[in-house]
Design a protein around this motif. Structure first.
Motif: not given
Length: 541
Positions: A112-113, A123-126, A78-80, A105-108
């Motif tokens: 994320v930032t 990001n973890l919540n997404m 999902r979008r943040f 999803g982003k792992s790096w």
């Protein structure tokens, strides 16, 4: 067998991101059926929320009645700033009607930032909420950890934390992606081993080929414990492509002892590879491992002598295991073994100790020195061998040919060819026009032959290649012309001609093509010629 490795094909999504690859919905449906016949487990059809074409595919794919594969959708977390149930893309996945989905999803932490512009915790919540939402809707969820290996190298704890959150949400698979394609096999092995120690969820691998290691990296991941491999047919994909399933499957199954596709379906590998090339309108590379036309082609005389005794002397697997065939090439490097093998293929009885056999191989070497190349013109080679053994009767002989071209002002050039041939003593003289000299000669020759062999109309040229043989001679150089012909659009044959005159070289190749098509029909031509002579005699009286 060591165990099952699940094959996840993303040709229809990731593969179409490759330069020059474009597939219509009908194309994608055809390929999906072919992949199911091969026995892959997942077919990723596209991103339902990204374009109408992909949504149409998913709607029509419901009618495919697949036997092995699950049609799988692709999407992102999902979008943040919004909830998962409010995310349009996630809802489009639900609407597509698939039973399996891969979301990335982003792992790096850097991505994320910098790319997402959000916090590491968000990001973890997404990841967690997106996986959980799709699981609650009853889907099998494959979590694709984008840039996982780069992320792990920069911040291993955060990269592993993203996997834990996906696993906690109920993900069925955790796929580790080498998105930039820059990792090395030993790195893949070490990191997959660490992941397997950290999470209990089954692990997959998704590699790109930017370091030309996507196949090697995928094999290393499986050896370290991955049980799903993502890739594309023929390695199609963005930049340098994705991991090539056409190489991965036989390496895993035939060499490493893993089960990938049903054993009997492995023989469909070559056919599947070429089918996808055909649908994508891309010329297959002859040297592609396992399935290429040259993958089991032998040219050196010593090599051929050895494989006639034991094929494994110069072949790492049996070509039939992947649906390919052994080929022996005839060239200036050939020995008697090559000639014997080709004779067997052509059902020609040839004794290597006969003067005819030695004369034929010497003739091949002399002709190749002049520029002829028979490894790509097997029909011309068969004609040469049969003539050398006295097994060929000329259906027609050429007395002369002439080509005229005229261009006046801005009008299109007009080309006219005149051909004079003889069939059993009867001379046939024809004239025809064409959109170029080769087409005009083709039309004139057909016109002359059709009176005796009406079905020659069904034969047509499918390919025409010209190769300059001595660049230093510029426009005075010899050229080699290769012509490919077919009668039914399925079986084809190739012929060759060489000359300093491109029209003469083309004429040689064209004549061989016609002669090959009519081989063995000398008696038929004689009978027709006799009837025509008798008819003319009656008319004259």
């Amino acid at each position: 067998m060591k165990g099952q490795v699940f094959i996840y094909d993303t040709t229809l999504r990731d593969g179409t991101q490759g330069e020059g690859v474009s597939l219509s919905v009908d194309d994608k449906l055809k390929i999906a059926k072919k992949l199911d016949q091969l026995g892959v487990h997942y077919i990723e059809g596209g991103w339902p929320g990204s374009n109408p074409k992909d949504m149409e595919f998913f709607l029509r794919a419901r009618e495919l009645n697949l036997k092995h594969a699950k049609i799988t959708a692709f999407g992102s977390t999902r979008r943040f700033g919004i909830t998962a149930d409010a995310d349009a893309n996630l809802n489009m996945i639900i609407e597509s009607g698939v039973e399996a989905v891969a979301i990335f999803g982003k792992s790096w932490d850097f991505h994320v930032t910098e790319a997402l512009g959000t916090t590491l915790e968000e990001n973890l919540n997404m990841i967690y909420e997106s996986v959980r939402f799709l699981k609650e809707k009853g889907l099998e969820v494959i979590y694709d950890a984008e840039h996982f290996f780069d992320g792990y190298k920069h911040n291993s704890e955060y990269a592993l934390a993203t996997l834990r959150r996906a696993a906690d949400a109920g993900a069925d698979w955790l796929t580790l992606c080498d998105t930039n394609g820059g990792s090395l096999p030993h790195e893949i092995s070490e990191i997959v081993t660490r992941v397997k120690e950290t999470v209990e969820t089954p692990v997959g691998i998704h590699c790109h080929n930017d370091g030309e290691l996507a196949v090697a990296n995928s094999l290393a991941a499986v050896a370290a414990g991955a049980t799903q491999v993502q890739g594309t047919i023929n390695g199609f994909g963005e930049r340098c492509g994705n991991a090539n399933l056409i190489s991965i499957i036989p390496n895993l199954q035939l060499k490493l002892g893993y089960a990938c596709v049903p054993e009997e379906q492995l023989k469909q590998l070559t056919n599947t590879s070429r089918y996808v090339y055909e649908i994508a309108n891309i010329m297959p590379p002859n040297v592609q491992p396992f399935v290429g036309q040259s993958a089991f082609a032998h040219k050196g005389g010593m090599h051929v002598s050895a494989i006639l005794k034991a094929a494994e002397t110069y072949e790492h697997i049996k070509p039939e295991a992947v649906g390919n065939t052994r080929r022996v090439l005839v060239s200036e490097l050939s020995g008697q073994s090559n000639l014997l093998f080709k004779a067997q293929e052509l059902n020609i009885d040839l004794d290597k100790n006969t003067p005819e056999g030695r004369a034929i191989i010497q003739q091949v070497k002399e002709l190749e020195h002049q520029g002829y190349q028979y490894e790509g013109a097997e029909a011309s080679f068969e004609l040469l061998v049969r003539k050398g053994l006295g097994e060929y009767e000329e259906v027609f002989t050429v007395e002369s040919f002439k080509v005229l071209m005229e261009k006046i002002g801005d009008h299109d050039a007009v080309t006219e060819a005149t051909v004079k041939i003889k069939v059993n003593g009867q001379t046939v003289h024809t004239v025809a026009e064409g959109n170029g000299p080769v087409n005009a000669l083709d039309n004139a020759l057909r016109k002359a032959i059709e009176a005796f062999f009406p079905d020659i109309k069904e034969m047509y040229l499918t390919d025409y290649k010209v190769r300059v043989l001595s660049e230093q001679d510029a426009t005075a150089s010899k050229v080699r012309v290769l012509i490919e012909s077919t009668r039914d659009g399925k079986d084809s044959w190739s012929t060759v001609g060489v000359s300093a005159n491109v029209i003469e070289a083309s004429w040689e190749a064209l004549l061989d093509s016609m002669r090959y098509a009519l081989m063995g029909r000398h008696g038929e031509a004689a009978e027709i010629a006799l009837k025509e002579t008798e008819r003319q005699g009656i008319l004259n009286h």
